[in-house]
Design a protein around this motif. Structure first.
Motif, PDB file in Angstrom:
ATOM      1  N   LEU A 169     110.738  74.118 -50.274  1.00  0.00           N
ATOM      2  CA  LEU A 169     111.412  75.410 -50.177  1.00  0.00           C
ATOM      3  C   LEU A 169     111.965  75.843 -51.533  1.00  0.00           C
ATOM      4  O   LEU A 169     111.937  77.027 -51.889  1.00  0.00           O
ATOM      5  N   THR A 170     112.494  74.904 -52.303  1.00  0.00           N
ATOM      6  CA  THR A 170     112.987  75.220 -53.653  1.00  0.00           C
ATOM      7  C   THR A 170     111.861  75.749 -54.520  1.00  0.00           C
ATOM      8  O   THR A 170     112.027  76.701 -55.291  1.00  0.00           O
ATOM      9  N   ASN A 171     110.681  75.122 -54.407  1.00  0.00           N
ATOM     10  CA  ASN A 171     109.513  75.545 -55.180  1.00  0.00           C
ATOM     11  C   ASN A 171     109.095  76.962 -54.793  1.00  0.00           C
ATOM     12  O   ASN A 171     108.743  77.783 -55.657  1.00  0.00           O
ATOM     13  N   VAL A 172     109.146  77.269 -53.495  1.00  0.00           N
ATOM     14  CA  VAL A 172     108.813  78.620 -53.023  1.00  0.00           C
ATOM     15  C   VAL A 172     109.783  79.636 -53.623  1.00  0.00           C
ATOM     16  O   VAL A 172     109.379  80.691 -54.133  1.00  0.00           O
ATOM     17  N   ALA A 173     111.071  79.326 -53.579  1.00  0.00           N
ATOM     18  CA  ALA A 173     112.082  80.257 -54.082  1.00  0.00           C
ATOM     19  C   ALA A 173     111.933  80.505 -55.576  1.00  0.00           C
ATOM     20  O   ALA A 173     112.147  81.621 -56.056  1.00  0.00           O
ATOM     21  N   LYS A 174     111.540  79.490 -56.325  1.00  0.00           N
ATOM     22  CA  LYS A 174     111.447  79.608 -57.780  1.00  0.00           C
ATOM     23  C   LYS A 174     110.162  80.273 -58.245  1.00  0.00           C
ATOM     24  O   LYS A 174     110.164  81.046 -59.205  1.00  0.00           O
ATOM     25  N   HIS A 175     109.037  79.961 -57.589  1.00  0.00           N
ATOM     26  CA  HIS A 175     107.750  80.312 -58.177  1.00  0.00           C
ATOM     27  C   HIS A 175     106.845  81.207 -57.321  1.00  0.00           C
ATOM     28  O   HIS A 175     105.949  81.854 -57.854  1.00  0.00           O
ATOM     29  N   ALA A 176     107.036  81.247 -56.004  1.00  0.00           N
ATOM     30  CA  ALA A 176     106.025  81.885 -55.150  1.00  0.00           C
ATOM     31  C   ALA A 176     106.119  83.406 -55.121  1.00  0.00           C
ATOM     32  O   ALA A 176     105.120  84.096 -54.931  1.00  0.00           O
TER      33      ALA A 176
ATOM     34  N   ALA B 205     104.357  76.721 -45.636  1.00  0.00           N
ATOM     35  CA  ALA B 205     103.430  77.764 -46.098  1.00  0.00           C
ATOM     36  C   ALA B 205     104.202  79.041 -46.389  1.00  0.00           C
ATOM     37  O   ALA B 205     105.149  79.384 -45.683  1.00  0.00           O
ATOM     38  N   ASP B 206     103.769  79.765 -47.422  1.00  0.00           N
ATOM     39  CA  ASP B 206     104.423  81.023 -47.774  1.00  0.00           C
ATOM     40  C   ASP B 206     103.379  82.093 -48.041  1.00  0.00           C
ATOM     41  O   ASP B 206     102.190  81.806 -48.192  1.00  0.00           O
ATOM     42  N   ASN B 207     103.803  83.329 -48.133  1.00  0.00           N
ATOM     43  CA  ASN B 207     102.886  84.445 -48.382  1.00  0.00           C
ATOM     44  C   ASN B 207     102.983  84.943 -49.818  1.00  0.00           C
ATOM     45  O   ASN B 207     102.741  86.112 -50.101  1.00  0.00           O
ATOM     46  N   GLY B 208     103.336  84.048 -50.713  1.00  0.00           N
ATOM     47  CA  GLY B 208     103.500  84.423 -52.114  1.00  0.00           C
ATOM     48  C   GLY B 208     102.199  84.435 -52.877  1.00  0.00           C
ATOM     49  O   GLY B 208     101.102  84.452 -52.312  1.00  0.00           O
ATOM     50  N   LYS B 209     102.296  84.340 -54.214  1.00  0.00           N
ATOM     51  CA  LYS B 209     101.141  84.505 -55.089  1.00  0.00           C
ATOM     52  C   LYS B 209     100.260  83.274 -55.165  1.00  0.00           C
ATOM     53  O   LYS B 209      99.183  83.306 -55.773  1.00  0.00           O
ATOM     54  N   GLY B 210     100.688  82.176 -54.588  1.00  0.00           N
ATOM     55  CA  GLY B 210      99.845  80.986 -54.555  1.00  0.00           C
ATOM     56  C   GLY B 210      99.924  80.172 -55.830  1.00  0.00           C
ATOM     57  O   GLY B 210     100.622  80.510 -56.782  1.00  0.00           O
ATOM     58  N   ILE B 211      99.132  79.109 -55.849  1.00  0.00           N
ATOM     59  CA  ILE B 211      99.119  78.192 -56.987  1.00  0.00           C
ATOM     60  C   ILE B 211      97.860  78.411 -57.790  1.00  0.00           C
ATOM     61  O   ILE B 211      96.884  79.024 -57.307  1.00  0.00           O
TER      62      ILE B 211
END
Length: 293
Positions: free
Chosen positions: A219-226, A247-253
């Motif tokens: 979750l920390t990784n999602v908040a910082k980078h996604a 899983a998140d709906n962000g920009k991905g890796i």
């Protein structure tokens, strides 16, 4: 020298004179003796000489101060007055006895010298009372340090056990409830919608702790980078194991799927999963939202 000559005996005396050493040689020897005597008297160590019969021949001022005797009270006496004869062993720390009867530790070093009058023992005595006191204090402090370290370790272990028990109670018996609370806290803190779809799973404290930390780190990784607006957490018992998905709906890796340099969060997740003998997948699912499983 005598010999016959015309029936008479004649004699011739030869006088041989002994050469006397120059005055400078005597002066040099006297100066050398004076220097030796000065070194003997001014030495910081107690020094004494003992004859073959065990009688004290000479002592210096340091030895007088060390034992509390005047030298005329020692010279001619048995060495046992100061140190028992059986205790004489070079390099040893032995017990010596002062004039007032008190005993104290000394380090004893000695050697034997051959003189015109026989074998003489030259002994050097060092009072090690202060050194032993310092060593005793050092040992006491070490013991206290060990005791303190053990106490801190015990207290830390108790705290770890308490935390592990709490986490176990939450994650092992009400794991779904904790996930829901974690999702709620994350949403409020980062303004990102977080949905938890979890079932209660019975598991050990170590596994429970690892799952909790993995979820936190993901979750920390999602908040910082996604750059995401929504995250889904799913926890299921699957095929005798446990499956955790974030899983998140962000920009991905990145396409390589490799963490960026300095991305210790993802490395930490991999290490925790590895310690559970599990597998981790980090990437972007084709045609779906980015995910971590």
């Amino acid at each position: 020298m005598c010999g016959p000559m015309c029936g008479l005996r004649w004699c011739r005396k030869t006088t041989r004179k002994c050469a006397r050493p120059p005055a400078s040689s005597w002066k040099s020897r006297a100066e050398g003796s004076r220097r030796i005597s000065n070194h003997f008297e001014s030495a910081a160590q107690g020094i004494l000489t003992v004859d073959a019969g065990g009688r004290v021949m000479q002592v210096n001022r340091a030895l007088e101060r060390m034992f509390g005797y005047r030298r005329e009270e020692i010279v001619g006496q048995s060495q046992d007055l100061l140190i028992p004869r059986w205790a004489f062993a070079s390099g040893w720390e032995v017990s010596a006895r002062r004039k007032d009867g008190t005993e104290f530790p000394v380090k004893l070093d000695f050697s034997f010298i051959e003189t015109a009058t026989g074998t003489v023992m030259l002994a050097f005595l060092t009072d090690v009372t202060e050194r032993r006191a310092h060593e005793a204090e050092r040992q006491r402090m070490l013991a206290e340090l060990h005791e303190l370290t053990a106490h801190i370790e015990h207290a830390s272990e108790q705290e770890r056990t308490r935390i592990a028990r709490e986490i176990h109670d939450e994650l092992g018996q009400r794991l779904a409830g904790l996930k829901m609370r974690l999702a709620q806290d994350f949403s409020e803190k980062h303004d990102i919608r977080c949905v938890a779809d979890c079932t209660d799973i019975e598991t050990g404290a170590g596994t429970a702790t690892a799952l909790f930390r993995i979820t936190q780190e993901a979750l920390t990784n999602v908040a910082k980078h996604a750059g995401a607006t929504e995250v889904r957490i799913r926890l299921r018992a699957e095929g005798g194991g446990i499956e955790l998905s974030v899983a998140d709906n962000g920009k991905g890796i990145e396409a390589s799927g490799r963490p960026k340099p300095g991305s210790f969060g993802l490395l930490g997740i991999k290490e925790r999963v590895s310690s559970l003998q599990g597998m981790v997948e980090i990437g972007t699912a084709p045609g779906a939202e980015p995910c971590s499983e």
